[in-house]
Structure formats: structure tokens, C-alpha cells
Write an enzyme that holds these catalytic residues in place. Structure first.
Site, PDB file in Angstrom:
ATOM      1  N   LYS A  22       0.837  -1.212   0.000  1.00 21.10           N
ATOM      2  CA  LYS A  22       0.000   0.000   0.000  1.00 21.10           C
ATOM      3  C   LYS A  22       0.867   1.255   0.000  1.00 21.10           C
ATOM      4  O   LYS A  22       0.656   2.174  -0.796  1.00 21.10           O
ATOM      5  CB  LYS A  22      -0.907  -0.005   1.244  1.00 21.10           C
ATOM      6  CG  LYS A  22      -1.563   1.335   1.534  1.00 21.10           C
ATOM      7  CD  LYS A  22      -2.474   1.276   2.738  1.00 21.10           C
ATOM      8  CE  LYS A  22      -1.817   1.545   4.066  1.00 21.10           C
ATOM      9  NZ  LYS A  22      -1.528   2.948   4.382  1.00 21.10           N
ATOM     10  N   ASN A  23       1.839   1.291   0.923  1.00 21.28           N
ATOM     11  CA  ASN A  23       2.579   2.537   1.105  1.00 21.28           C
ATOM     12  C   ASN A  23       3.621   2.803   0.021  1.00 21.28           C
ATOM     13  O   ASN A  23       4.284   3.838   0.029  1.00 21.28           O
ATOM     14  CB  ASN A  23       3.224   2.569   2.500  1.00 21.28           C
ATOM     15  CG  ASN A  23       2.152   2.715   3.573  1.00 21.28           C
ATOM     16  OD1 ASN A  23       0.991   3.013   3.266  1.00 21.28           O
ATOM     17  ND2 ASN A  23       2.509   2.480   4.828  1.00 21.28           N
ATOM     18  N   CYS A 117      -6.145   7.472   9.029  1.00 19.55           N
ATOM     19  CA  CYS A 117      -6.357   6.889  10.353  1.00 19.55           C
ATOM     20  C   CYS A 117      -5.990   7.907  11.428  1.00 19.55           C
ATOM     21  O   CYS A 117      -5.002   8.627  11.298  1.00 19.55           O
ATOM     22  CB  CYS A 117      -5.496   5.635  10.522  1.00 19.55           C
ATOM     23  SG  CYS A 117      -6.091   4.206   9.616  1.00 19.55           S
ATOM     24  N   ARG A 122      -1.459  14.641  13.176  1.00 14.61           N
ATOM     25  CA  ARG A 122      -0.617  14.327  12.018  1.00 14.61           C
ATOM     26  C   ARG A 122      -0.460  15.608  11.195  1.00 14.61           C
ATOM     27  O   ARG A 122      -1.082  15.773  10.146  1.00 14.61           O
ATOM     28  CB  ARG A 122      -1.222  13.197  11.184  1.00 14.61           C
ATOM     29  CG  ARG A 122      -1.253  11.879  11.939  1.00 14.61           C
ATOM     30  CD  ARG A 122      -1.874  10.760  11.141  1.00 14.61           C
ATOM     31  NE  ARG A 122      -0.952  10.136  10.201  1.00 14.61           N
ATOM     32  CZ  ARG A 122      -1.264   9.092   9.431  1.00 14.61           C
ATOM     33  NH1 ARG A 122      -2.460   8.562   9.491  1.00 14.61           N
ATOM     34  NH2 ARG A 122      -0.375   8.572   8.606  1.00 14.61           N
ATOM     35  N   ASP A 307       4.056   0.545  12.203  1.00 13.61           N
ATOM     36  CA  ASP A 307       2.926  -0.141  11.561  1.00 13.61           C
ATOM     37  C   ASP A 307       2.822  -1.608  11.990  1.00 13.61           C
ATOM     38  O   ASP A 307       1.778  -2.235  11.790  1.00 13.61           O
ATOM     39  CB  ASP A 307       3.044  -0.075  10.033  1.00 13.61           C
ATOM     40  CG  ASP A 307       2.854   1.337   9.509  1.00 13.61           C
ATOM     41  OD1 ASP A 307       2.395   2.196  10.277  1.00 13.61           O
ATOM     42  OD2 ASP A 307       3.186   1.577   8.331  1.00 13.61           O
ATOM     43  N   ARG A 399      -8.678  -0.839   4.142  1.00 17.76           N
ATOM     44  CA  ARG A 399      -7.819   0.199   3.558  1.00 17.76           C
ATOM     45  C   ARG A 399      -6.497  -0.392   3.117  1.00 17.76           C
ATOM     46  O   ARG A 399      -5.866   0.123   2.192  1.00 17.76           O
ATOM     47  CB  ARG A 399      -7.483   1.277   4.595  1.00 17.76           C
ATOM     48  CG  ARG A 399      -8.653   2.014   5.147  1.00 17.76           C
ATOM     49  CD  ARG A 399      -8.155   3.001   6.142  1.00 17.76           C
ATOM     50  NE  ARG A 399      -7.631   4.109   5.368  1.00 17.76           N
ATOM     51  CZ  ARG A 399      -7.875   5.369   5.646  1.00 17.76           C
ATOM     52  NH1 ARG A 399      -8.570   5.691   6.707  1.00 17.76           N
ATOM     53  NH2 ARG A 399      -7.406   6.316   4.895  1.00 17.76           N
TER      54      ARG A 399
END
Ligand code: EPU
Length: 418
Positions: A22-23, A117, A122, A307, A399
Site C-alpha cells: 500500500k505505502n 487513520c 498528524r 505499523d 484500507r
């Protein structure tokens, strides 16, 4: 509202193939805006954040969709919008990558603050200050950021006060077609940054040092399209290992990069799991009882990733002895702890420290995901619990995980989505 129902206590066995990261996929999709042509992305995960990125690309006037199972095709010949709607910005944190990319392509971009999230505050101050150094003027009005590079973007020397992943990626995106060279010092070194740089280099960019903390980007006039294969997801890999550690069993993980998660594998070994690695495979075996591990401090890469904190906590709930996590990256990333305690875990949180006293058994309970990785941690814990657990708000899990229930069922877990 969809839920996962897990009947715990079944050992896992079999082979599982790891999805694309994903990232890595999300900044690469934003980067495709810079190409002005066709990009074919292989190993692109079918997860809801990727669909959000496709919606943003379409909003901007590009074409984006899946052509085959995990092959995404993006065509950015045309760009018609000058910014991104508030609704799309709020869908995920990674909407922010489009700022650097659209500025690089058109010199102008209007956005609002990104969603994502809730892991505590952030802020995006580092992103904005780096872009200002590269010639961007930012006007803030009624929650909208109107960003313009009136005389075009230019290279700059940027010293990051913290090696932020997203800031490093946004600077790279803005810098690849800027006038002159950009140097990022104290840059983040996560493997997904190297993947972004390799993708951009395949499109004609000139980026070096992406894995060593000092990145040099020599601006080029324009980029072109390419075909690229997204790297495997190291956190998804750690998640399926954590599920096996929690439930017990023997699995083979294929299509992964063990070298990206050495520090996580060492923690599983401390728990008493047996780990053998090949080039792109992990042979993993876990039998009770597990042992508590030395304190884990989340850090930037190559340290222990934040994570993986929630998913690795799940098997430790039943490990013999006391384990400690110190969460150094985000202020509020222990929201899964209260839910784990509903299943019988004994965990105390004090500020950024969580102390886990291993218990003999967890039992099934009704739980609720509060963020992506925390939700995956609840799934891992439910697999090791006696009885039936229910996990709601699984849109968080979707997600980042491609059909998590199918992946785990293929390993013998009793898990369904209702
Ligand atoms: N930070 C600031 N100001 C900024 C930017 C960041 O103070 O302008 C702070 C953040 O508040 C945080 C720390 O710096 O405390 C680290 O943030 P970073 O920018 O490195 O993280 P990110 O880019 O927002 C990415 C991943 C996250 C992962 C973090 C850390 C993507 C799309 N997201 O987020 O992934 O946790 O790096 O490794 O790459 C996830 O996949 O579940 C996830 C949250």
C-alpha cells in the site's frame, strides 16, 4: 456495516502470497500524474486506499482503473482539475502526495487537509515548509491551501528535522521536474521510498541515494510512462506471520522480501518461533508456549516499524512473561489495547508505553477496529482466542489488506465476513 466473525483456536498451515505494498503503491500512483503518459502498475493491491487514489486521479482528469487482477493502468496525458475536492482529500492521508505531484506537473494545486487513520496529531508543516523552499507560495483560506509556484518549482537543499516518510516522498515528487537539483538530508529510508524512486527513475527521473538518508534529485524536463511492479507489502507480511504466531501452526510466505523485515523476524524468533528465509520466501513455524520479548521501541527504518506494533502485540498477549512496547512515532497508536483487553489480555498503557503481561488464554469477544493496523491486530488476537469474536468497523482493515478473510481462510482459519 460489515464485520468479521472469527472462530479462534485453529492452527494455520499452507502457503500465502503477499500483496503489493500500500505505502509504495499510493505515492507511485500520485507520481504517475507527472508522467503525462501511460503507466502500467503490476502487483497493485486491490484495497480501498488504492481505489481512493484512483478516484483522485479521475477527478484530476486522468484515466485510472484495474485492467486485470492486480494490474492498474493510469493515463495522465490530460489534467483538467487544479486541485482536489475536500471529500477526496479526507478519504486518506496519502491524498497529500498529490500536492507534490500536481505542483510538479502544473505549478498550481488547491487542497484541504488530508484525512486518514486517527493516530494522534498528524501535522503537514514539514511538507509545506519544504515546498515553500522550492518556490511554492501557500495561501491558507477557510481551510483551503492554495499552492502556486509562480516562477516554477526550483531545487533546494532541505534538511528534515525528522525523517518523515510522507514529507520525503512529497519533496521527491515536487523535485523530479523542478529546475536544478534538490538535496534532502535526514531523509526517511523506508523501502517504499526506494520503490518510489525506482519507479520515477524508470519514468526518466534522476534520483540517487533513496536508501541512504541523503537523496539527490536532479530535475529533468519531463517524464514518460513506464511499466512497473510494486514491491511486496512488508507490514502485510508481518501481519500474517503474527496471525500464525498467535494461532500456532506452520506457514510459507511467498512473494515477500525478508530483508525488509529482519528486525520483525528477530522479534518472532525471540518469541520462540522458527524462521527460515529464502530470497522471496519465509518458512515460519510457531508452537505454544510463546515467550515474552525484550522491549520493542518503534523507530524509523531500519528500526522496528510503528505499523507492525499492533499486529506483533497480538501474539505477545499470550506469551509467557512481560513484554513492553514504546511507541515513538505516533501519539495515539494504542487504540487496539482496550479491545484486546475485552478478549482477556492484560495490558497497561501509560503514555507512549504499553506493558503486556502474558495470559494463558484469550476468549472471543465483540471488538471494534479503530484504525488499520490496530484492526489487523484484533484479527490476529481473535485467531488465538477461545470461541467466537466479532470485529466491526472493518472498513479500516480494508484500507490496507486485500480480502483478509480469504487470505486467512486459505491458511485454515475459521473467519468469515458478514
Ligand atoms: N510529522 C510532523 N509533521 C509533518 C509530517 C510528519 O510532525 O509535516 C510527524 C507525524 O505526526 C508523525 C511522524 O512525523 O508523528 C511520522 O510521520 P511520517 O510523515 O513519517 O508518516 P506518514 O508519511 O504520515 C507513513 C505511512 C504510515 C506509517 C508512517 C511511519 C504512508 C501512506 N503512510 O505515514 O503508514 O505509519 O509513514 O512509518 O506511507 C499505515 O500504513 O497504517 C500507516 C499509518
Amino acid at each position: 456495516m460489515q464485520k468479521l466473525i472469527v472462530n479462534g483456536g485453529k492452527k494455520l498451515s499452507g502457503e500465502i502470497h503477499i500483496q503489493g505494498a500500500k505505502n509504495a503503491a499510493l505515492p507511485i500512483m500520485a507520481a504517475s500524474v507527472l508522467c503525462g503518459g501511460e503507466v502500467i502498475l503490476r502487483n497493485c493491491p486491490r484495497i480501498s486506499d488504492v481505489y481512493s487514489a484512483m478516484r483522485i486521479l479521475t477527478y484530476l482528469g486522468c484515466k485510472a482503473g484495474f485492467e486485470d487482477k492486480n494490474v492498474a493502468v493510469i493515463n495522465s496525458e490530460n489534467i483538467s482539475a487544479e486541485g482536489i475536492s475536500d471529500e477526496l482529500m479526507r478519504e486518506m492521508r496519502s491524498s497529500l502526495f498529490f500536492l507534490g505531484a500536481v505542483l510538479g506537473r502544473t505549478g498550481h494545486c488547491r487542497i484541504t487537509l488530508p484525512g486518514g487513520c486517527d493516530l494522534g496529531p498528524r501535522p503537514i508543516d514539514m511538507h509545506l515548509s519544504a515546498l515553500r523552499k522550492m518556490g511554492v507560495t501557500i495561501r491558507e483560506e477557510f481551510g483551503t491551501l492554495d499552492c502556486t509556484a509562480e516562477n516554477g518549482l526550483h531545487g533546494a537543499k532541505i534538511d528534515l528535522s525528522f525523517p518523515s516518510v510522507g514529507t520525503t516522498e512529497n519533496i521527491i515528487l515536487a523535485a523530479v521536474t523542478a529546475e536544478g537539483s534538490t538535496i534532502i538530508r535526514n531523509a526517511a529510508r523506508e523501502p517504499e521510498i526506494t520503490d518510489l524512486a525506482e519507479f520515477l527513475n524508470a519514468c526518466g527521473a534522476k534520483i540517487s541515494g533513496a536508501d541512504c538518508g541523503e537523496i539527490i534529485i536532479r530535475g529533468v524536463e519531463k517524464l514518460h510512462g513506464c511499466q512497473y511492479t510494486v514491491m511486496p507489502d512488508r507490514i502485510v507480511c508481518a501481519t500474517y506471520l503474527a496471525c500464525t504466531a498467535a494461532a500456532g501452526g506452520d506457514i510459507v510466505v511467498s512473494g515477500c522480501r525478508p530483508s525488509d523485515i529482519e528486525i520483525i523476524l528477530a522479534v518472532f524468533e525471540q518469541m520462540g518461533c522458527i524462521v527460515h528465509t529464502g530470497h522471496d520466501k519465509i518458512y515460519f513455524s510457531a508452537n505454544r508456549p510463546l515467550k515474552a520479548v525484550a522491549p520493542i521501541r518503534t523507530m524509523v527504518y531500519p528500526g522496528f516499524p510503528t505499523d507492525a506494533q499492533a499486529v506483533v502485540m497480538a501474539p505477545l498477549c499470550r506469551a509467557k512473561g512481560t513484554s513492553v512496547f514504546v511507541e515513538n512515532i505516533f501519539e495515539n497508536r494504542f487504540k487496539h489495547v482496550g479491545e484486546l483487553c475485552r478478549m482477556g489480555a492484560d495490558i497497561l498503557v501509560e503514555g507512549k508505553v504499553a506493558v503486556i503481561e502474558g495470559v494463558n488464554r484469550l476468549y472471543g469477544a465483540k471488538t471494534c477496529a479503530a484504525d488499520l493496523r490496530g484492526g489487523a491486530g484484533l484479527v490476529a488476537a481473535a485467531l488465538s482466542a477461545e470461541g467466537v469474536s466479532e470485529i466491526s468497523d472493518i472498513h479500516y482493515i480494508d484500507r490496507g489488506y486485500e480480502e483478509i478473510e480469504k487470505a486467512l481462510s486459505s491458511l485454515g482459519a475459521d473467519i468469515i465476513r458478514i
